[in-house]
Design an enzyme around this catalytic site. Structure first.
Site, PDB file in Angstrom:
ATOM      1  N   ASP A   1      41.574  48.768  70.825  1.00 54.75           N
ATOM      2  CA  ASP A   1      42.409  49.959  70.664  1.00 54.75           C
ATOM      3  C   ASP A   1      41.641  51.090  69.987  1.00 54.75           C
ATOM      4  OD1 ASP A   1      44.549  48.677  71.887  1.00 54.75           O
ATOM      5  OD2 ASP A   1      45.222  47.796  70.017  1.00 54.75           O
TER       6      ASP A   1
ATOM      7  N   HIS B   1      48.272  52.470  74.895  1.00 48.48           N
ATOM      8  CA  HIS B   1      48.718  51.692  73.741  1.00 48.48           C
ATOM      9  C   HIS B   1      50.017  52.312  73.222  1.00 48.48           C
ATOM     10  CE1 HIS B   1      48.364  49.035  70.336  1.00 48.48           C
ATOM     11  NE2 HIS B   1      48.662  50.054  69.547  1.00 48.48           N
TER      12      HIS B   1
HETATM   13  C1  GAR Z   1      53.060  48.705  77.359  1.00 47.60           C
HETATM   14  O1  GAR Z   1      53.975  49.133  76.384  1.00 47.60           O
HETATM   15  C2  GAR Z   1      51.640  48.997  76.917  1.00 47.60           C
HETATM   16  O2  GAR Z   1      51.522  50.181  76.194  1.00 47.60           O
HETATM   17  C3  GAR Z   1      51.362  47.787  76.061  1.00 47.60           C
HETATM   18  O3  GAR Z   1      51.918  46.716  76.758  1.00 47.60           O
HETATM   19  C4  GAR Z   1      53.051  47.175  77.474  1.00 47.60           C
HETATM   20  C5  GAR Z   1      52.918  46.725  78.900  1.00 47.60           C
HETATM   21  O4  GAR Z   1      54.095  47.027  79.610  1.00 47.60           O
HETATM   22  N1  GAR Z   1      49.937  47.613  75.840  1.00 47.60           N
HETATM   23  C6  GAR Z   1      49.411  47.190  74.698  1.00 47.60           C
HETATM   24  O5  GAR Z   1      50.087  46.864  73.732  1.00 47.60           O
HETATM   25  C7  GAR Z   1      47.905  47.137  74.664  1.00 47.60           C
HETATM   26  N2  GAR Z   1      47.416  47.017  73.332  1.00 47.60           N
HETATM   27  P1  GAR Z   1      54.068  47.039  81.204  1.00 47.60           P
HETATM   28  O6  GAR Z   1      53.459  45.703  81.647  1.00 47.60           O
HETATM   29  O7  GAR Z   1      55.521  47.119  81.594  1.00 47.60           O
HETATM   30  O8  GAR Z   1      53.267  48.214  81.661  1.00 47.60           O
END
Ligand code: GAR
Length: 200
Positions: free
Chosen positions: A144, A108
């Site tokens: 979360d 997260h």
């Molecule tokens: C990342 O920043 C991750 O931490 C977030 O989504 C993004 C995905 O990026 N996750 C959340 O917000 C979950 N609550 P990615 O597809 O490039 O890995």
């Protein structure tokens, strides 16, 4: 070799960082399957390009329990040891979580328990925090939530936009997710209350 199942919904940069670490041997694991709930996830293309088995299990119009059961069956088929949520933008049903007890990790982009939910980097920037960061945690039945495995702190600059801050956080995400997966796979940890003890 321990096996990972990766769930994603979009860009898949965390997945790609993990996959590269698996390929180089920095992370001693292999990705058994990548599953996306969205057909258009860039992460699916990346998986195909890297020769990693990847499937889309569309969620639209399917009841949550039923969708999660399909995902769990695919993960079981791939015989994964850990389920890695990498930008998987769906709430998981209790039965899915109970199917993989202490075997689901999430990342997260905030220092939990601050700023859970969507667009956490923007929430933190708007709030005016002086330090931001990211959290790797076990997944439990609340959003979360779940025992914290690792956190990285990122400074906030006055010149930052939310997007610039998000980039700086993402670089840390790519670093700590693989490191934490390795520690969890190595075993020898235990959970006391909410605290995960690695015996460091
Ligand atoms: C990342 O920043 C991750 O931490 C977030 O989504 C993004 C995905 O990026 N996750 C959340 O917000 C979950 N609550 P990615 O597809 O490039 O890995």
């Amino acid at each position: 070799m321990k096996r990972l199942g990766v769930l994603l919904s979009g860009r898949g940069s965390n997945f790609e960082a993990i996959a590269r670490n698996c390929a180089s041997g920095t992370l001693q694991a292999e990705i058994g399957v990548v599953i996306s709930n969205r057909e258009d996830a860039v992460g699916l293309e990346t998986a195909h390009r890297m020769g990693i088995p990847a499937v889309c299990i569309p969620a639209r119009g399917v009841e949550r329990q039923q969708h999660d059961a399909l995902v769990a069956a695919e993960l079981d088929r791939a015989q994964v040891d850990l389920v890695i949520l990498a930008g998987y933008m769906r709430i998981l049903s209790a039965s899915f979580i109970q199917h993989f007890p202490n075997r689901i990790l999430n990342i997260h982009p905030a220092l939990l328990p601050a700023f859970p939910g969507l667009d956490a980097q923007h929430q933190a920037w708007e709030y005016g925090v002086r330090v931001a960061g990211c959290t790797v945690h076990f997944v439990d039945e609340k959003m979360d939530s779940g025992p914290i495995l690792a956190q990285a702190v990122v400074p906030v600059m006055e010149s930052d936009t939310a997007a610039v801050l998000a980039e700086r956080i993402l670089a840390q995400e790519h670093q700590i997710y693989s490191e934490t997966i390795a520690k969890v796979l190595a075993g020898g940890w235990r959970i006391e209350g909410r605290r995960v003890l690695f015996g460091e």
